[in-house]
Design a protein around this motif. Sequence first.
Motif, PDB file in Angstrom:
ATOM      1  N   ILE A 141       0.858  -1.184   0.000  1.00 37.51           N
ATOM      2  CA  ILE A 141       0.000   0.000   0.000  1.00 37.51           C
ATOM      3  C   ILE A 141       0.895   1.236   0.000  1.00 37.51           C
ATOM      4  CG2 ILE A 141      -1.718   1.330   1.281  1.00 37.51           C
ATOM      5  CD1 ILE A 141      -2.802  -1.254   2.415  1.00 37.51           C
ATOM      6  N   LEU A 142       0.685   2.082  -1.009  1.00 40.28           N
ATOM      7  CA  LEU A 142       1.411   3.344  -1.091  1.00 40.28           C
ATOM      8  C   LEU A 142       0.445   4.456  -0.683  1.00 40.28           C
ATOM      9  CD1 LEU A 142       3.181   2.875  -4.564  1.00 40.28           C
ATOM     10  CD2 LEU A 142       3.775   1.882  -2.358  1.00 40.28           C
ATOM     11  N   PRO A 143       0.770   5.211   0.369  1.00 44.07           N
ATOM     12  CA  PRO A 143      -0.149   6.260   0.847  1.00 44.07           C
ATOM     13  C   PRO A 143      -0.141   7.460  -0.080  1.00 44.07           C
ATOM     14  CG  PRO A 143       1.874   6.275   2.123  1.00 44.07           C
ATOM     15  CD  PRO A 143       1.996   5.127   1.176  1.00 44.07           C
ATOM     16  N   SER A 144      -1.018   7.448  -1.082  1.00 43.14           N
ATOM     17  CA  SER A 144      -1.050   8.512  -2.086  1.00 43.14           C
ATOM     18  C   SER A 144      -1.347   9.875  -1.454  1.00 43.14           C
ATOM     19  CB  SER A 144      -2.094   8.175  -3.154  1.00 43.14           C
ATOM     20  OG  SER A 144      -2.233   9.206  -4.081  1.00 43.14           O
ATOM     21  N   SER A 145      -2.332   9.917  -0.551  1.00 40.96           N
ATOM     22  CA  SER A 145      -2.691  11.145   0.176  1.00 40.96           C
ATOM     23  C   SER A 145      -3.719  10.761   1.231  1.00 40.96           C
ATOM     24  CB  SER A 145      -3.270  12.203  -0.774  1.00 40.96           C
ATOM     25  OG  SER A 145      -4.589  11.861  -1.155  1.00 40.96           O
ATOM     26  N   THR A 146      -4.247  11.750   1.935  1.00 43.97           N
ATOM     27  CA  THR A 146      -5.317  11.467   2.899  1.00 43.97           C
ATOM     28  C   THR A 146      -6.591  11.031   2.189  1.00 43.97           C
ATOM     29  OG1 THR A 146      -5.931  13.808   2.900  1.00 43.97           O
ATOM     30  CG2 THR A 146      -4.453  13.066   4.659  1.00 43.97           C
ATOM     31  N   HIS A 147      -6.640  11.211   0.854  1.00 42.50           N
ATOM     32  CA  HIS A 147      -7.869  10.931   0.110  1.00 42.50           C
ATOM     33  C   HIS A 147      -7.899   9.565  -0.570  1.00 42.50           C
ATOM     34  CE1 HIS A 147      -8.908  15.001   0.956  1.00 42.50           C
ATOM     35  NE2 HIS A 147      -7.933  15.494   0.225  1.00 42.50           N
ATOM     36  N   GLU A 148      -6.738   8.993  -0.856  1.00 40.50           N
ATOM     37  CA  GLU A 148      -6.737   7.687  -1.514  1.00 40.50           C
ATOM     38  C   GLU A 148      -5.445   6.932  -1.255  1.00 40.50           C
ATOM     39  OE1 GLU A 148      -6.936  10.522  -4.017  1.00 40.50           O
ATOM     40  OE2 GLU A 148      -4.815  10.580  -3.517  1.00 40.50           O
ATOM     41  N   LEU A 149      -5.501   5.630  -1.526  1.00 45.12           N
ATOM     42  CA  LEU A 149      -4.350   4.733  -1.409  1.00 45.12           C
ATOM     43  C   LEU A 149      -4.084   4.111  -2.771  1.00 45.12           C
ATOM     44  CD1 LEU A 149      -5.663   2.821   1.743  1.00 45.12           C
ATOM     45  CD2 LEU A 149      -3.977   4.685   1.782  1.00 45.12           C
ATOM     46  N   ILE A 150      -2.814   3.830  -3.054  1.00 44.64           N
ATOM     47  CA  ILE A 150      -2.444   3.066  -4.243  1.00 44.64           C
ATOM     48  C   ILE A 150      -2.002   1.682  -3.778  1.00 44.64           C
ATOM     49  CG2 ILE A 150      -0.902   2.887  -6.237  1.00 44.64           C
ATOM     50  CD1 ILE A 150      -2.820   5.197  -6.471  1.00 44.64           C
ATOM     51  N   VAL A 151      -2.531   0.651  -4.403  1.00 40.32           N
ATOM     52  CA  VAL A 151      -2.225  -0.730  -4.007  1.00 40.32           C
ATOM     53  C   VAL A 151      -1.615  -1.466  -5.195  1.00 40.32           C
ATOM     54  CG1 VAL A 151      -3.146  -2.862  -3.018  1.00 40.32           C
ATOM     55  CG2 VAL A 151      -4.198  -0.656  -2.441  1.00 40.32           C
ATOM     56  N   ILE A 152      -0.480  -2.128  -4.961  1.00 42.06           N
ATOM     57  CA  ILE A 152       0.171  -2.883  -6.032  1.00 42.06           C
ATOM     58  C   ILE A 152       0.510  -4.284  -5.544  1.00 42.06           C
ATOM     59  CG2 ILE A 152       1.133  -0.804  -7.104  1.00 42.06           C
ATOM     60  CD1 ILE A 152       3.820  -1.508  -5.905  1.00 42.06           C
ATOM     61  N   ASP A 153       0.671  -5.196  -6.492  1.00 39.62           N
ATOM     62  CA  ASP A 153       0.993  -6.593  -6.194  1.00 39.62           C
ATOM     63  C   ASP A 153       2.424  -6.677  -5.671  1.00 39.62           C
ATOM     64  OD1 ASP A 153       1.678  -9.400  -6.427  1.00 39.62           O
ATOM     65  OD2 ASP A 153      -0.117  -9.594  -7.667  1.00 39.62           O
ATOM     66  N   ARG A 211      11.202   5.663  -1.910  1.00 39.79           N
ATOM     67  CA  ARG A 211      11.736   6.865  -2.568  1.00 39.79           C
ATOM     68  C   ARG A 211      10.663   7.520  -3.445  1.00 39.79           C
ATOM     69  NH1 ARG A 211      13.302   7.350  -7.445  1.00 39.79           N
ATOM     70  NH2 ARG A 211      13.491   5.097  -7.748  1.00 39.79           N
ATOM     71  N   ILE A 212       9.906   6.702  -4.175  1.00 36.78           N
ATOM     72  CA  ILE A 212       8.837   7.232  -5.032  1.00 36.78           C
ATOM     73  C   ILE A 212       7.773   7.940  -4.199  1.00 36.78           C
ATOM     74  CG2 ILE A 212       6.926   6.564  -6.555  1.00 36.78           C
ATOM     75  CD1 ILE A 212       8.785   4.320  -7.605  1.00 36.78           C
ATOM     76  N   VAL A 213       7.359   7.309  -3.080  1.00 40.33           N
ATOM     77  CA  VAL A 213       6.350   7.914  -2.205  1.00 40.33           C
ATOM     78  C   VAL A 213       6.833   9.275  -1.705  1.00 40.33           C
ATOM     79  CG1 VAL A 213       5.213   7.720   0.046  1.00 40.33           C
ATOM     80  CG2 VAL A 213       5.278   5.753  -1.482  1.00 40.33           C
ATOM     81  N   LYS A 214       8.087   9.350  -1.271  1.00 46.99           N
ATOM     82  CA  LYS A 214       8.628  10.611  -0.758  1.00 46.99           C
ATOM     83  C   LYS A 214       8.677  11.680  -1.848  1.00 46.99           C
ATOM     84  CE  LYS A 214      11.413   8.659   2.996  1.00 46.99           C
ATOM     85  NZ  LYS A 214      12.799   8.430   3.524  1.00 46.99           N
ATOM     86  N   GLU A 215       9.083  11.285  -3.053  1.00 48.20           N
ATOM     87  CA  GLU A 215       9.158  12.257  -4.151  1.00 48.20           C
ATOM     88  C   GLU A 215       7.783  12.776  -4.543  1.00 48.20           C
ATOM     89  OE1 GLU A 215      11.285  10.468  -7.361  1.00 48.20           O
ATOM     90  OE2 GLU A 215      13.250  10.605  -6.369  1.00 48.20           O
ATOM     91  N   VAL A 216       6.803  11.867  -4.589  1.00 49.29           N
ATOM     92  CA  VAL A 216       5.442  12.286  -4.932  1.00 49.29           C
ATOM     93  C   VAL A 216       4.893  13.223  -3.857  1.00 49.29           C
ATOM     94  CG1 VAL A 216       3.068  11.496  -5.254  1.00 49.29           C
ATOM     95  CG2 VAL A 216       4.946  10.276  -6.355  1.00 49.29           C
ATOM     96  N   ASN A 217       5.118  12.888  -2.587  1.00 47.97           N
ATOM     97  CA  ASN A 217       4.671  13.765  -1.506  1.00 47.97           C
ATOM     98  C   ASN A 217       5.297  15.153  -1.632  1.00 47.97           C
ATOM     99  OD1 ASN A 217       2.853  12.180  -0.075  1.00 47.97           O
ATOM    100  ND2 ASN A 217       4.421  11.269   1.206  1.00 47.97           N
ATOM    101  N   LYS A 218       6.583  15.183  -1.924  1.00 50.10           N
ATOM    102  CA  LYS A 218       7.307  16.452  -1.986  1.00 50.10           C
ATOM    103  C   LYS A 218       6.859  17.309  -3.161  1.00 50.10           C
ATOM    104  CE  LYS A 218      12.013  18.326  -2.297  1.00 50.10           C
ATOM    105  NZ  LYS A 218      13.458  17.990  -2.399  1.00 50.10           N
ATOM    106  N   ASN A 219       6.621  16.675  -4.315  1.00 50.89           N
ATOM    107  CA  ASN A 219       6.407  17.433  -5.552  1.00 50.89           C
ATOM    108  C   ASN A 219       4.954  17.513  -6.015  1.00 50.89           C
ATOM    109  OD1 ASN A 219       9.250  17.842  -5.879  1.00 50.89           O
ATOM    110  ND2 ASN A 219       9.420  15.749  -6.673  1.00 50.89           N
ATOM    111  N   VAL A 250       1.863  16.380  -3.842  1.00 49.26           N
ATOM    112  CA  VAL A 250       0.778  16.384  -2.854  1.00 49.26           C
ATOM    113  C   VAL A 250       0.937  17.595  -1.934  1.00 49.26           C
ATOM    114  CG1 VAL A 250      -0.406  15.061  -1.054  1.00 49.26           C
ATOM    115  CG2 VAL A 250       0.776  13.857  -2.914  1.00 49.26           C
ATOM    116  N   VAL A 251      -0.127  18.378  -1.799  1.00 53.97           N
ATOM    117  CA  VAL A 251      -0.048  19.530  -0.899  1.00 53.97           C
ATOM    118  C   VAL A 251       0.218  19.038   0.520  1.00 53.97           C
ATOM    119  CG1 VAL A 251      -1.507  21.002  -2.329  1.00 53.97           C
ATOM    120  CG2 VAL A 251      -2.558  19.561  -0.578  1.00 53.97           C
TER     121      VAL A 251
END
Length: 315
Positions: free
Chosen positions: A236-248, A261-269, A271-272
């Motif tokens: 489970i990748l915590p996309s934001s407070t509004h949704e989750l991304i789930v991968i196999d 690393r991807i989660v941190k970069e997406v949060n930084k660039n 997600v508010v």
Amino acid sequence: MNRNERNRYVEQHLKDYLPKEFQQAEVKVLEICKNNGEIKDGVVVRENTEGAVPILYLDEYNFLYPDKVLKEIAENYLDILARDQDMVNKIKEELKERESILNKVTLHAINRERNTAFLANIPHLRLQDLALYPVIDLGNSMICNVTYDFCSYIKISGDEMLKIALHNLSVQKAIIAPVSEMLRDIGFPMDEELENKNPMKMYVVTNQNALFGAAHIMNPNVMERLQKIFQDGFYILPSSTHELIVIDSEESEQSVSDLVRIVKEVNKNEVVYDEQLSNHVYRFKDKETGLEMYEDGKWYKNSIHTPMREIFPQK
């Protein structure tokens, strides 16, 4: 003008643009701690010393033309005041039927470590680095946080309120859909040939209005549905407070460290700040193991904890 000058200007002149009944009110600009510890300047207009008042945040306004913007702020504040009064009236009406208000209680998820001050007077569940707390969803984007004081008012414990919120969450209709399907629904063009070359399962989890849907990480029915889709476990990748991304977890071509690393970069660039949920990656293999969290090269086992209310000394 700088921030301090702006705040003083608002305190001194906002009443010039408010109706006569506000001329004896006190106008103050306060530092408000928002979600994830973000500090914003908010103006309040208090007509008396008691009761809650709405807050209007100033950072979104351009003070290049102070008189023009103060007129806009005054108009917007009156609109918020009317809307909040609608919420108060609706809650009062709902409270006449205790069951009616309890049926509207659900859970929201936030980052626990960034919100310790906010959570001090809020019953909540601790799930890894997250906190899930009860709110009253009155519809039309009207949300009321459930505090311990509110629990006392309706004569229910914080633990009981959390159980009700968790039950209500579990019977809500969650949206669990492939990312490609969600993108198509919002009109994003998809390349079918590229999809066929990259068949890795990737799903979005949210709720019907796509607001605060990440709370479904606590929904056992959602976890059960995801287990049927990802039979060998999932991340489970915590996309934001509004949704989750789930991968196999078996098909993922990235290492867990890469996913972090991807989660941190997406949060930084992308997600508010006040909608960021976590910089961690979670794993779910089975009910026995529960939700694990990856940190410093290790998987940490599931831990759900209901903290006791903070005890404050008597004044």
